[in-house]
Design a protein around this motif. Structure first.
Motif, PDB file in Angstrom:
ATOM      1  N   PHE A  16       0.759  -1.252   0.000  1.00  0.00           N
ATOM      2  CA  PHE A  16       0.000   0.000   0.000  1.00  0.00           C
ATOM      3  C   PHE A  16       0.791   1.304   0.000  1.00  0.00           C
ATOM      4  O   PHE A  16       0.400   2.251  -0.660  1.00  0.00           O
ATOM      5  CB  PHE A  16      -0.935   0.045   1.209  1.00  0.00           C
ATOM      6  CG  PHE A  16      -1.996  -1.001   1.197  1.00  0.00           C
ATOM      7  CD1 PHE A  16      -2.963  -1.022   0.213  1.00  0.00           C
ATOM      8  CD2 PHE A  16      -2.029  -1.986   2.171  1.00  0.00           C
ATOM      9  CE1 PHE A  16      -3.944  -1.986   0.190  1.00  0.00           C
ATOM     10  CE2 PHE A  16      -3.007  -2.961   2.165  1.00  0.00           C
ATOM     11  CZ  PHE A  16      -3.967  -2.961   1.173  1.00  0.00           C
ATOM     12  N   LYS A  27       0.433  -0.532  -4.832  1.00  0.00           N
ATOM     13  CA  LYS A  27      -0.628   0.444  -5.085  1.00  0.00           C
ATOM     14  C   LYS A  27      -0.132   1.561  -6.003  1.00  0.00           C
ATOM     15  O   LYS A  27      -0.827   1.952  -6.938  1.00  0.00           O
ATOM     16  CB  LYS A  27      -1.188   0.995  -3.779  1.00  0.00           C
ATOM     17  CG  LYS A  27      -2.510   1.690  -3.972  1.00  0.00           C
ATOM     18  CD  LYS A  27      -3.338   1.692  -2.734  1.00  0.00           C
ATOM     19  CE  LYS A  27      -4.751   2.081  -3.094  1.00  0.00           C
ATOM     20  NZ  LYS A  27      -5.651   1.964  -1.984  1.00  0.00           N
ATOM     21  N   SER A  31      -2.273   1.309  -9.459  1.00  0.00           N
ATOM     22  CA  SER A  31      -3.478   2.144  -9.421  1.00  0.00           C
ATOM     23  C   SER A  31      -3.667   3.002 -10.665  1.00  0.00           C
ATOM     24  O   SER A  31      -4.781   3.176 -11.139  1.00  0.00           O
ATOM     25  CB  SER A  31      -3.476   3.038  -8.186  1.00  0.00           C
ATOM     26  OG  SER A  31      -3.645   2.249  -7.032  1.00  0.00           O
ATOM     27  N   LEU A  94      -8.331  -4.938  -8.913  1.00  0.00           N
ATOM     28  CA  LEU A  94      -7.545  -4.123  -7.987  1.00  0.00           C
ATOM     29  C   LEU A  94      -8.291  -3.894  -6.670  1.00  0.00           C
ATOM     30  O   LEU A  94      -7.685  -3.950  -5.598  1.00  0.00           O
ATOM     31  CB  LEU A  94      -7.155  -2.788  -8.626  1.00  0.00           C
ATOM     32  CG  LEU A  94      -6.110  -2.861  -9.742  1.00  0.00           C
ATOM     33  CD1 LEU A  94      -5.889  -1.477 -10.341  1.00  0.00           C
ATOM     34  CD2 LEU A  94      -4.803  -3.459  -9.246  1.00  0.00           C
ATOM     35  N   TRP A  98      -6.776  -4.918  -3.098  1.00  0.00           N
ATOM     36  CA  TRP A  98      -6.574  -3.999  -1.964  1.00  0.00           C
ATOM     37  C   TRP A  98      -7.371  -4.464  -0.741  1.00  0.00           C
ATOM     38  O   TRP A  98      -6.853  -4.436   0.384  1.00  0.00           O
ATOM     39  CB  TRP A  98      -6.971  -2.572  -2.327  1.00  0.00           C
ATOM     40  CG  TRP A  98      -6.369  -2.002  -3.559  1.00  0.00           C
ATOM     41  CD1 TRP A  98      -6.981  -1.145  -4.442  1.00  0.00           C
ATOM     42  CD2 TRP A  98      -5.050  -2.199  -4.100  1.00  0.00           C
ATOM     43  NE1 TRP A  98      -6.125  -0.827  -5.472  1.00  0.00           N
ATOM     44  CE2 TRP A  98      -4.935  -1.456  -5.291  1.00  0.00           C
ATOM     45  CE3 TRP A  98      -3.947  -2.962  -3.694  1.00  0.00           C
ATOM     46  CZ2 TRP A  98      -3.774  -1.430  -6.063  1.00  0.00           C
ATOM     47  CZ3 TRP A  98      -2.788  -2.949  -4.479  1.00  0.00           C
ATOM     48  CH2 TRP A  98      -2.710  -2.193  -5.635  1.00  0.00           C
TER      49      TRP A  98
END
Length: 156
Positions: A16, A27, A31, A94, A98
């Motif tokens: 993250f 991430k 992302s 995704l 997460w």
């Protein structure tokens, strides 16, 4: 700080928000990556999407054990995924990644300290600590691949 909190934080860093080890994390890398870039093949290398799904596969498998379930994952299936054919499918994946990674970290945080030294499913797999550490190291290994593949794809 409890060992379990420290280990959970190390896991959260690679997924993250960390930049200390690799100067990036999953991430950050995934992302803003469009599904077409994520699914672009470079020679015989796995795609970014396949590598991300591979890490997610192991997170889910270990998470299932942490929740009291069985170890159902198998290395032979760890790269077998349906193709991602749209931005919506990529974003859905995704979101699952997460959410499952956040739950994985939470389960580590809630784990009693003594559980870290206990056998993970079977003695041949080592301890819970060994499996969590391996998950973190495995994630960094494939994160490095994702970074390199992304550079190759954007230069093509």
């Amino acid at each position: 700080m409890k060992s379990t909190l420290e280990i959970a934080n190390r896991f959260k860093e690679v997924i993250f928000n960390g930049t200390w080890i690799a100067n990036t994390n999953f991430k950050d890398q995934l992302s803003e990556t469009h599904w077409e870039l994520a699914t672009t093949k470079v020679g015989e290398l796995n795609t970014i999407a396949i590598l991300a799904q591979h890490i997610h596969y192991y997170i889910n498998g270990i998470k299932n054990v942490f929740k009291g379930g069985t170890l159902d994952i198998r290395d032979q299936y760890s790269f077998d995924f349906a193709p991602i054919d749209s931005q919506n499918q990529w974003e859905d994946f995704l979101m699952r990644f997460w959410n499952d990674a956040a739950e994985f970290a939470s389960l580590i945080e809630q784990m009693p300290e003594e559980k870290l030294s206990q056998v993970f499913v079977n003695e041949k797999y080592g301890t819970h600590q060994r499996n969590i550490d391996a998950m973190i190291e495995h994630a960094y290994y494939h994160l490095g691949q994702i970074v390199l593949i992304k550079k190759l794809v954007t230069k093509v």
